[in-house]
Design a protein around this motif. Sequence first.
Motif, mmCIF file in Angstrom:
data_model
loop_
_atom_site.group_PDB
_atom_site.id
_atom_site.type_symbol
_atom_site.label_atom_id
_atom_site.label_comp_id
_atom_site.label_asym_id
_atom_site.label_seq_id
_atom_site.Cartn_x
_atom_site.Cartn_y
_atom_site.Cartn_z
ATOM 1 N N ILE A 320 41.787 3.046 40.056
ATOM 2 C CA ILE A 320 40.859 3.950 40.766
ATOM 3 C C ILE A 320 39.421 3.606 40.402
ATOM 4 O O ILE A 320 38.542 3.521 41.276
ATOM 5 N N GLU A 323 38.337 0.246 42.105
ATOM 6 C CA GLU A 323 38.350 0.112 43.557
ATOM 7 C C GLU A 323 37.607 1.212 44.309
ATOM 8 O O GLU A 323 37.349 1.073 45.508
ATOM 9 N N THR A 324 37.298 2.336 43.644
ATOM 10 C CA THR A 324 36.589 3.423 44.335
ATOM 11 C C THR A 324 35.268 3.668 43.626
ATOM 12 O O THR A 324 35.209 3.676 42.402
ATOM 13 N N GLN A 325 34.227 3.888 44.401
ATOM 14 C CA GLN A 325 32.890 4.029 43.824
ATOM 15 C C GLN A 325 32.272 5.409 44.015
ATOM 16 O O GLN A 325 31.139 5.647 43.620
ATOM 17 N N GLY A 328 35.984 10.254 47.777
ATOM 18 C CA GLY A 328 36.848 9.582 48.736
ATOM 19 C C GLY A 328 36.965 10.322 50.049
ATOM 20 O O GLY A 328 36.440 11.427 50.224
ATOM 21 N N SER A 329 37.703 9.715 50.970
ATOM 22 C CA SER A 329 37.901 10.303 52.296
ATOM 23 C C SER A 329 39.267 10.970 52.425
ATOM 24 O O SER A 329 39.555 11.598 53.447
ATOM 25 N N THR A 359 44.110 3.153 53.812
ATOM 26 C CA THR A 359 44.251 3.914 52.561
ATOM 27 C C THR A 359 45.026 3.127 51.518
ATOM 28 O O THR A 359 46.111 2.606 51.796
ATOM 29 N N SER A 362 44.757 3.415 45.206
ATOM 30 C CA SER A 362 43.624 3.944 44.445
ATOM 31 C C SER A 362 42.959 5.118 45.165
ATOM 32 O O SER A 362 42.443 6.043 44.522
ATOM 33 N N ASP A 363 42.964 5.099 46.502
ATOM 34 C CA ASP A 363 42.401 6.222 47.257
ATOM 35 C C ASP A 363 43.249 7.476 47.070
ATOM 36 O O ASP A 363 42.709 8.586 46.941
ATOM 37 N N ARG A 366 42.515 8.741 43.542
ATOM 38 C CA ARG A 366 41.228 9.444 43.429
ATOM 39 C C ARG A 366 41.306 10.813 44.096
ATOM 40 O O ARG A 366 40.756 11.791 43.584
#
Length: 481
Positions: A320, A323-325, A328-329, A359, A362-363, A366
Amino acid sequence: MYLGIDLGTSAVKTLLVDGDERVIGEASEALTVQRPQPLWSEQDPNAWWAALDRAMRRLRQDHPQEVAAVKALGLSGQMHGAVLLDGQDRVLRPAILWNDGRSGAECALLEERVPESRQITGNLAMPGFTAPKLLWVQRHEPEIFAQVAKVLLPKDYLRLRLSGAYLSDMSDSAGTLWLDVAARAWSAEMVAATGLPLSAMPGLVEGSAPAGVLRTELAQDWGLPPGVVIAGGAGDNAAGAVGIGCIEPGSGFISLGTSGVLFVATPDFAPNPAQAVHSFCHAVPGRWHQMAVMLSAASCLTWVSRVTGAASEAALLAEIEAETQGPGSVLFLPYLSGERTPHNDPHATGLFSGLTHATRRSDLGRAVLEGVGFSFADGLAALAAAGTEVNSLSVIGGGARSPLWGEILASILGKPLEYRSGGDLGPAFGAARLARLAVTGEDPRGLCLPPPLERTILPNPAWREAYAARYAEYRAAYRPT
């Protein structure tokens, strides 16, 4: 030397602490939960005892001299569980746990029988509490109910095996719906409403008071000295508060364990049952506390790690972070075991929304971290509605090991979060502090201070606006069952 024993849902943990509050050793043994039917959650009390025996023998093997110097032990444990014993102290059925949801109808029946129950107990009748479980047993297992001589909470069943004493403390007993929480005494009316005599209840002591002496044969088996005093102890959250130094009014903490808890110490009994806030006695005299409780917190991370094939929770957290900054969506409702605060809905279920072909695992991960954070935001709002001010928030529990989760939580709540030395030790450390108080008679305010501050995580200002919008979507996504 002092010993803390914590009976959790997933493990029994033992912790050795010296007179300078240094952790000398620890040992834990895993537990499993049985779910024989939907909404049911049970454990065998004999499995708790076997796990404690293994942990103590391992602790003795690793630290024989320190174990031999123990002056007192304290108990903490998962709250609300119903251990039913007959007149010979035999367990009549598996213990019904805190996250069991079968007794919804019995909650309504209990409040019908005692219309002022919320004023007496400071809480809504919820399936997780102990009293509705006994009504369920009376209605569905009458042959077992007829044999009930004593009802004990999980940690107090261990106390019985350790000492032969039928005793409990104020903080754990406040979670039964049998306690007059303001008076810190059993309510005869609430007990009678579940068809039990007052003799079925254990005696009551403060958490920092002596409550039994270890059996001589156990002391010999485990390498402990004779005459080890057993403290009253506490429910797991109150014990965690003692360990993290949260006994002064306005001080609070977030517990990221199997369940999630937002805990704030209060100087008086200040209930807010309308929004499913728990108002309980604290583990030290003259203090109460409020809690907002989420039935699934770190357990959601365990679940999503398993179903997505991640190597471990730690591996998923690393994924997570890589890969995610930012926010999230994907949206997640963390109601995998129903929910307490603020919905009091044992039938609530989890939800993912916003999924697309793009998706990633990691999304999803998160979204789980954020969903638990939004649940804590619900809890903070419920406490505020009760007029409770939160001056400081520490973080304890296994989830406290993740800085990323801390940043997400701080940003959603809009509050700095304090991480203190030993925050992951949780209730076992608080139980050891209560053990010390039981033999020294110290003022709890002098001993139960916050451990050294290791770091503070501040809200990320770049995330605040996005999380505010997502929180509104989160609130709208829940549909009452």
